[in-house]
Design a protein around this motif. Structure first.
Motif, PDB file in Angstrom:
ATOM      1  N   ALA A  16       0.839  -1.206   0.000  1.00  0.00           N
ATOM      2  CA  ALA A  16       0.000   0.000   0.000  1.00  0.00           C
ATOM      3  C   ALA A  16       0.870   1.250   0.000  1.00  0.00           C
ATOM      4  CB  ALA A  16      -0.935  -0.014   1.211  1.00  0.00           C
ATOM      5  N   GLY A  70      -7.591  -1.420  -4.564  1.00  0.00           N
ATOM      6  CA  GLY A  70      -7.234  -0.246  -3.785  1.00  0.00           C
ATOM      7  C   GLY A  70      -7.204  -0.578  -2.304  1.00  0.00           C
ATOM      8  N   PRO A  71      -6.293   0.029  -1.549  1.00  0.00           N
ATOM      9  CA  PRO A  71      -6.180  -0.272  -0.123  1.00  0.00           C
ATOM     10  C   PRO A  71      -7.441   0.084   0.668  1.00  0.00           C
ATOM     11  CG  PRO A  71      -4.727   1.543  -0.721  1.00  0.00           C
ATOM     12  CD  PRO A  71      -5.306   1.009  -1.991  1.00  0.00           C
ATOM     13  N   GLU A  72      -8.263   0.968   0.132  1.00  0.00           N
ATOM     14  CA  GLU A  72      -9.516   1.321   0.818  1.00  0.00           C
ATOM     15  C   GLU A  72     -10.577   0.238   0.684  1.00  0.00           C
ATOM     16  OE1 GLU A  72      -9.613   2.509  -3.336  1.00  0.00           O
ATOM     17  OE2 GLU A  72      -8.169   3.015  -1.780  1.00  0.00           O
ATOM     18  N   THR A  73     -10.334  -0.742  -0.207  1.00  0.00           N
ATOM     19  CA  THR A  73     -11.302  -1.831  -0.397  1.00  0.00           C
ATOM     20  C   THR A  73     -10.859  -3.139   0.234  1.00  0.00           C
ATOM     21  OG1 THR A  73     -10.377  -2.630  -2.501  1.00  0.00           O
ATOM     22  CG2 THR A  73     -11.969  -0.801  -2.623  1.00  0.00           C
ATOM     23  N   THR A  75      -9.812  -5.125   3.645  1.00  0.00           N
ATOM     24  CA  THR A  75      -9.863  -5.049   5.102  1.00  0.00           C
ATOM     25  C   THR A  75      -8.855  -6.025   5.713  1.00  0.00           C
ATOM     26  OG1 THR A  75     -11.537  -6.780   5.383  1.00  0.00           O
ATOM     27  CG2 THR A  75     -12.347  -4.504   5.031  1.00  0.00           C
ATOM     28  N   THR A 128     -11.406  -2.363   9.764  1.00  0.00           N
ATOM     29  CA  THR A 128     -10.196  -1.612   9.437  1.00  0.00           C
ATOM     30  C   THR A 128      -9.745  -1.948   8.025  1.00  0.00           C
ATOM     31  OG1 THR A 128      -9.492  -1.658  11.751  1.00  0.00           O
ATOM     32  CG2 THR A 128      -7.812  -1.126  10.127  1.00  0.00           C
ATOM     33  N   THR A 129      -9.640  -0.915   7.186  1.00  0.00           N
ATOM     34  CA  THR A 129      -9.131  -1.118   5.831  1.00  0.00           C
ATOM     35  C   THR A 129      -7.618  -0.949   5.831  1.00  0.00           C
ATOM     36  OG1 THR A 129      -9.268   1.204   5.154  1.00  0.00           O
ATOM     37  CG2 THR A 129     -11.260  -0.172   4.816  1.00  0.00           C
ATOM     38  N   ALA A 131      -6.093   1.004   3.862  1.00  0.00           N
ATOM     39  CA  ALA A 131      -5.862   2.453   3.755  1.00  0.00           C
ATOM     40  C   ALA A 131      -5.839   3.091   5.146  1.00  0.00           C
ATOM     41  CB  ALA A 131      -6.937   3.099   2.882  1.00  0.00           C
ATOM     42  N   GLN A 132      -6.781   2.704   6.004  1.00  0.00           N
ATOM     43  CA  GLN A 132      -6.796   3.238   7.376  1.00  0.00           C
ATOM     44  C   GLN A 132      -5.541   2.825   8.134  1.00  0.00           C
ATOM     45  OE1 GLN A 132     -10.504   1.339   8.348  1.00  0.00           O
ATOM     46  NE2 GLN A 132     -11.591   3.292   8.482  1.00  0.00           N
ATOM     47  N   SER A 134      -2.656   2.070   6.891  1.00  0.00           N
ATOM     48  CA  SER A 134      -1.517   2.786   6.322  1.00  0.00           C
ATOM     49  C   SER A 134      -1.433   4.216   6.858  1.00  0.00           C
ATOM     50  CB  SER A 134      -1.610   2.804   4.797  1.00  0.00           C
ATOM     51  OG  SER A 134      -1.486   1.503   4.290  1.00  0.00           O
ATOM     52  N   GLU A 135      -2.579   4.888   6.942  1.00  0.00           N
ATOM     53  CA  GLU A 135      -2.609   6.257   7.476  1.00  0.00           C
ATOM     54  C   GLU A 135      -2.136   6.282   8.929  1.00  0.00           C
ATOM     55  OE1 GLU A 135      -6.556   7.808   6.934  1.00  0.00           O
ATOM     56  OE2 GLU A 135      -6.464   7.482   4.763  1.00  0.00           O
TER      57      GLU A 135
END
Length: 152
Positions: A16, A70-73, A75, A128-129, A131-132, A134-135
């Motif tokens: 990611a 995508g990392p937002e998809t 979990t 938790t995705t 993307a989350q 990673s942030e």
């Protein structure tokens, strides 16, 4: 549960980060160095992640591994279910002795406890995705290394 999920989450977090920075694919050797394990272990995990459709692999000189979605998809539950086999808690290997008065009750009771615990774990991971994650990892890194933020 063993360390497969932890290592797989590490791999997906690395992918990611590379995706967000448009750095291109990673090799299993690079991932193995980061995780401090053998590349063969990483390749086995990559096989599981690829079969689940979470990553893509490309052979050749410019090959490597990238996220397939995508990392937002994706979990943490997706990762967990890709690499973990069997039940979270071990059951009695052969069952209680037939003449034990409490054995069947203990086994039945624990099935309920284990079932609720496994459901709670999966629900938590589902929330938790990548993307989350990673942030949050990036924020932790910046908090631990404030001098790097100013130079970058």
């Amino acid at each position: 549960m063993n360390s497969r999920f932890t290592m797989a989450a590490h791999i997906v977090a690395m992918l990611a980060k590379c995706s967000a920075k448009a750095e291109g694919p990673l090799t299993s050797e690079v991932m193995a160095r980061s995780i401090q394990t053998n590349p063969v272990v990483v390749r086995r995990l990559l096989g599981d992640l690829a079969r689940s459709g979470l990553i893509e692999t490309k052979r050749g000189a410019r090959g490597g591994v990238t996220l397939a979605r995508g990392p937002e998809t994706i979990t943490l539950r997706d990762i967990y279910e890709s690499v973990e086999e069997g039940e979270l808690f071990g059951r009695h290997p052969v069952g209680p002795a037939p003449d034990c008065t409490i054995g069947p009750c203990v086994a039945e009771y624990l099935e309920g406890v284990f079932g609720r615990a496994e459901a709670a774990l999966k629900k938590s991971l589902e929330g938790t995705t990548v993307a989350q994650m990673s942030e949050e990892l990036e924020a932790r890194f910046r908090a631990l290394n404030p001098s790097l933020e100013q130079s970058g």
